[in-house]
Scaffold this motif. Structure first.
Motif, PDB file in Angstrom:
ATOM      1  N   PHE A   1       0.332  68.228  48.733  1.00 22.61           N
ATOM      2  CA  PHE A   1       1.477  68.119  49.628  1.00 22.61           C
ATOM      3  C   PHE A   1       2.431  69.290  49.435  1.00 22.61           C
ATOM      4  N   VAL A   2       2.933  69.809  50.546  1.00 21.69           N
ATOM      5  CA  VAL A   2       3.915  70.888  50.512  1.00 21.69           C
ATOM      6  C   VAL A   2       5.182  70.386  49.823  1.00 21.69           C
ATOM      7  N   GLY A   3       5.727  71.199  48.927  1.00 24.08           N
ATOM      8  CA  GLY A   3       6.992  70.875  48.277  1.00 24.08           C
ATOM      9  C   GLY A   3       6.864  70.128  46.982  1.00 24.08           C
ATOM     10  N   SER A   4       5.660  69.722  46.611  1.00 30.62           N
ATOM     11  CA  SER A   4       5.509  68.976  45.368  1.00 30.62           C
ATOM     12  C   SER A   4       5.825  69.838  44.145  1.00 30.62           C
ATOM     13  N   ASP A   5       5.790  71.155  44.329  1.00 30.39           N
ATOM     14  CA  ASP A   5       6.102  72.074  43.226  1.00 30.39           C
ATOM     15  C   ASP A   5       7.420  72.801  43.439  1.00 30.39           C
ATOM     16  N   ASP A   6       8.255  72.285  44.326  1.00 33.15           N
ATOM     17  CA  ASP A   6       9.553  72.908  44.624  1.00 33.15           C
ATOM     18  C   ASP A   6      10.551  72.552  43.519  1.00 33.15           C
ATOM     19  N   PRO A   7      11.014  73.525  42.736  1.00 38.83           N
ATOM     20  CA  PRO A   7      11.910  73.202  41.616  1.00 38.83           C
ATOM     21  C   PRO A   7      13.289  72.723  42.055  1.00 38.83           C
ATOM     22  N   SER A   8      13.647  72.938  43.315  1.00 42.93           N
ATOM     23  CA  SER A   8      14.963  72.489  43.781  1.00 42.93           C
ATOM     24  C   SER A   8      14.975  71.005  44.117  1.00 42.93           C
ATOM     25  N   VAL A   9      13.807  70.384  44.246  1.00 41.54           N
ATOM     26  CA  VAL A   9      13.713  68.941  44.500  1.00 41.54           C
ATOM     27  C   VAL A   9      13.125  68.295  43.255  1.00 41.54           C
ATOM     28  N   LEU A  10      13.980  67.664  42.472  1.00 38.70           N
ATOM     29  CA  LEU A  10      13.546  67.066  41.219  1.00 38.70           C
ATOM     30  C   LEU A  10      12.830  65.737  41.432  1.00 38.70           C
ATOM     31  N   ALA A  11      13.247  65.015  42.466  1.00 37.31           N
ATOM     32  CA  ALA A  11      12.640  63.711  42.740  1.00 37.31           C
ATOM     33  C   ALA A  11      12.799  63.412  44.224  1.00 37.31           C
ATOM     34  N   TYR A  12      11.687  63.235  44.916  1.00 36.33           N
ATOM     35  CA  TYR A  12      11.732  62.858  46.327  1.00 36.33           C
ATOM     36  C   TYR A  12      11.226  61.430  46.456  1.00 36.33           C
TER      37      TYR A  12
ATOM     38  N   MET B   1      27.634  57.548  45.694  1.00 35.29           N
ATOM     39  CA  MET B   1      26.764  58.260  44.763  1.00 35.29           C
ATOM     40  C   MET B   1      25.710  59.112  45.468  1.00 35.29           C
ATOM     41  N   MET B   2      25.398  58.792  46.709  1.00 36.80           N
ATOM     42  CA  MET B   2      24.262  59.424  47.367  1.00 36.80           C
ATOM     43  C   MET B   2      24.416  60.938  47.501  1.00 36.80           C
ATOM     44  N   GLY B   3      25.585  61.388  47.888  1.00 36.41           N
ATOM     45  CA  GLY B   3      25.795  62.823  48.053  1.00 36.41           C
ATOM     46  C   GLY B   3      25.604  63.585  46.755  1.00 36.41           C
ATOM     47  N   VAL B   4      26.060  62.988  45.652  1.00 35.44           N
ATOM     48  CA  VAL B   4      25.900  63.624  44.342  1.00 35.44           C
ATOM     49  C   VAL B   4      24.420  63.742  43.994  1.00 35.44           C
ATOM     50  N   LEU B   5      23.667  62.671  44.217  1.00 35.79           N
ATOM     51  CA  LEU B   5      22.235  62.683  43.910  1.00 35.79           C
ATOM     52  C   LEU B   5      21.506  63.729  44.745  1.00 35.79           C
ATOM     53  N   TRP B   6      21.781  63.750  46.044  1.00 35.78           N
ATOM     54  CA  TRP B   6      21.102  64.723  46.914  1.00 35.78           C
ATOM     55  C   TRP B   6      21.435  66.152  46.496  1.00 35.78           C
ATOM     56  N   ASN B   7      22.682  66.389  46.121  1.00 32.24           N
ATOM     57  CA  ASN B   7      23.056  67.738  45.691  1.00 32.24           C
ATOM     58  C   ASN B   7      22.334  68.154  44.415  1.00 32.24           C
ATOM     59  N   ARG B   8      21.919  67.203  43.634  1.00 29.32           N
ATOM     60  CA  ARG B   8      21.161  67.494  42.416  1.00 29.32           C
ATOM     61  C   ARG B   8      19.657  67.628  42.672  1.00 29.32           C
ATOM     62  N   GLY B   9      19.247  67.446  43.915  1.00 30.65           N
ATOM     63  CA  GLY B   9      17.831  67.499  44.213  1.00 30.65           C
ATOM     64  C   GLY B   9      17.103  66.209  43.922  1.00 30.65           C
ATOM     65  N   ILE B  10      17.856  65.097  43.880  1.00 31.61           N
ATOM     66  CA  ILE B  10      17.284  63.760  43.669  1.00 31.61           C
ATOM     67  C   ILE B  10      17.513  62.991  44.962  1.00 31.61           C
TER      68      ILE B  10
ATOM     69  N   ILE C   1      13.404  60.133  36.581  1.00 34.07           N
ATOM     70  CA  ILE C   1      14.518  61.056  36.825  1.00 34.07           C
ATOM     71  C   ILE C   1      15.595  60.369  37.663  1.00 34.07           C
ATOM     72  N   THR C   2      15.167  59.649  38.687  1.00 31.00           N
ATOM     73  CA  THR C   2      16.128  58.998  39.582  1.00 31.00           C
ATOM     74  C   THR C   2      16.886  57.876  38.881  1.00 31.00           C
ATOM     75  N   ILE C   3      16.166  57.009  38.190  1.00 28.24           N
ATOM     76  CA  ILE C   3      16.831  55.900  37.492  1.00 28.24           C
ATOM     77  C   ILE C   3      17.786  56.432  36.427  1.00 28.24           C
ATOM     78  N   ASP C   4      17.367  57.464  35.693  1.00 29.94           N
ATOM     79  CA  ASP C   4      18.238  58.030  34.665  1.00 29.94           C
ATOM     80  C   ASP C   4      19.497  58.643  35.276  1.00 29.94           C
ATOM     81  N   ALA C   5      19.338  59.312  36.439  1.00 33.06           N
ATOM     82  CA  ALA C   5      20.504  59.909  37.090  1.00 33.06           C
ATOM     83  C   ALA C   5      21.478  58.844  37.552  1.00 33.06           C
ATOM     84  N   VAL C   6      20.959  57.769  38.128  1.00 30.88           N
ATOM     85  CA  VAL C   6      21.823  56.670  38.562  1.00 30.88           C
ATOM     86  C   VAL C   6      22.520  56.045  37.361  1.00 30.88           C
ATOM     87  N   GLN C   7      21.795  55.831  36.283  1.00 34.02           N
ATOM     88  CA  GLN C   7      22.392  55.286  35.071  1.00 34.02           C
ATOM     89  C   GLN C   7      23.514  56.190  34.565  1.00 34.02           C
TER      90      GLN C   7
END
Length: 416
Positions: free
Chosen positions: A29-40, A365-374, A400-406
């Motif tokens: 899949f395209v983007g699976s190795d994109d370092p700017s997206v930590l978790a999709y 919280m959503m905007g913060v997560l998206w800005n982090r690439g999550i 990564i996502t659960i830890d960021a939310v925590q």
């Protein structure tokens, strides 16, 4: 049990990814190795594009559109909605050939199917739908009721789950023409009992339309075996057809001959190139086509169907449950102590491929997560929904996502 013992009992994402026999498919899949997206984790709203697509589109533009020009319609494009519909039916719907077609959007397909069911059940005047269904489904029904004078009977089910046969039984009666429900609840991820609910509706003389948007490509479906009348679903979620890719619709073989959908179009005529004065519907599922097939919009999903055929829908489901199990285990360990509510069933039998957690802080919280690439999803009023697309999502992305939310809930900056 202490938090530390829970953490020890839960396998690490690295261990789970190492043992994942479908893990190698992420590279497809395209983007699976994109370092700017930590978790999709929004593949249940828009799936990643298969990596084979750029060349497929280039070849189509060069060799078919550019090379064959208008001849492409006669050579293959006119039949593509039927051929692709049969592929979707075979790989994901448990549907024999000749019952599924690709056309229009889910909204238009819902309109066509509900109106068709109303006409087939002439003399009955009620449409049944649940109040927790996706807005499109509810709005389409409201519009049809306004247009036709039909009445709406609302089912009020537990919002933490979805509609059961017990919820439906009290509103069914001699005036029920059609029931419209979703296989998987868009918010909670609850999986409805299609076979049981359909049988119940049939026992009252009603027809049923199923919305498969959140199930097709993620859970096994057996429309023929379940005696389903009508179904539709989008293709840009787990079928990875791309933004705005056309929907599919299914009509049971025994109903096609008498079904007359409401949007009569040239492409659904029995002999479109005769340019006849009056409309006569095609004898096949083609009668549910109205306008020109969106050929470019059909190309992407064929690549995902290849992957599903290669892997098998049972293996896709197995990985889906492993991902959602892991998300819930991390929730128990890291989010539940912070007052987060789990809004998705724990039972495998009634859980789809997304998990929703609720907390009053999540909207901000959503905007913060998206800005982090999550990138999870938000569902009002307070839910973070994580969509776990089995072939393109890793266990690491879940952690990564659960830890960021925590970290955000506790005010601790989480290193991604």
């Amino acid at each position: 049990m202490t938090t530390e013992s829970l953490r020890t009992a839960t396998p690490s994402a690295a261990e789970l990814d190492a043992a994942d026999r479908l893990g190698a498919y992420r590279d497809r899949f395209v983007g699976s190795d994109d370092p700017s997206v930590l978790a999709y984790l929004d593949g249940n709203s828009l799936g990643r594009p298969p990596r084979s697509l750029p060349e497929k589109y280039a070849a189509f533009i060069r060799d078919q559109w550019g090379g064959r020009l208008i001849r492409g319609w006669d050579e293959s494009w006119l039949e593509l909605p039927l051929l692709l519909g049969d592929r979707i039916g075979r790989e994901t719907l448990g549907a024999a050939p000749g019952q599924t077609v690709v056309a229009d959007s889910t909204t238009v397909s819902l309109y066509k199917l509900v109106r068709t069911a109303l006409e087939l059940n002439a003399g009955r005047t009620e449409i049944v739908i649940d109040s927790g269904n996706f807005p499109t489904d509810r709005f389409v029904v409201e519009g049809i009721a306004h247009e036709t004078g039909a009445s709406i009977r609302w089912v009020h089910a537990d919002p933490a789950s979805g509609v059961t046969a017990a919820d439906l039984e009290p509103v069914l009666g001699p005036d029920t023409a059609v029931v419209l429900l979703s296989h998987i609840a868009y918010r909670s991820g609850y999986v409805a009992d299609i076979a049981g609910i359909t049988a119940l509706a049939h026992s009252h003389g009603a027809l049923v339309v199923w919305d498969l948007c959140h199930s097709v490509g993620s859970v096994p479906i057996e429309l023929d075996a379940w005696d389903v009348d009508f179904a539709t679903g989008c293709t840009y979620k787990y079928l990875n057809g791309g933004p705005g890719s056309p929907a599919f619709l299914y009509v049971k073989t025994s109903l096609i001959g008498e079904a007359r959908q409401p949007i009569w179009g040239w492409m659904g005529d029995h002999a479109p190139f005769d340019m006849a004065d009056g409309y006569r519907p095609a004898e096949s599922i083609r009668r549910f086509i109205s306008g020109t097939p969106p050929v470019l919009g059909m190309l992407a999903m064929s690549e995902m169907l290849d992957l599903i055929a290669e892997v098998g829908i049972a293996a896709v489901r197995e990985k889906s449950l492993q991902l959602t199990d892991y998300a819930i285990a991390l929730y128990d360990e890291r989010l539940a102590p912070l007052g987060v509510e789990l809004s998705t069933p724990r039972d495998h039998a009634v859980r789809g491929s997304h998990v929703t957690f609720d907390h009053p802080a999540f909207r901000d919280m959503m905007g913060v997560l998206w800005n982090r690439g999550i990138i999870p999803d938000f569902r009002a009023p307070s839910g973070i929904r994580i969509g776990l697309s089995p072939l393109s999502t890793s266990f690491a992305e879940v952690e990564i996502t659960i830890d960021a939310v925590q970290g955000l809930l506790t005010g601790v900056a989480t290193e991604a």
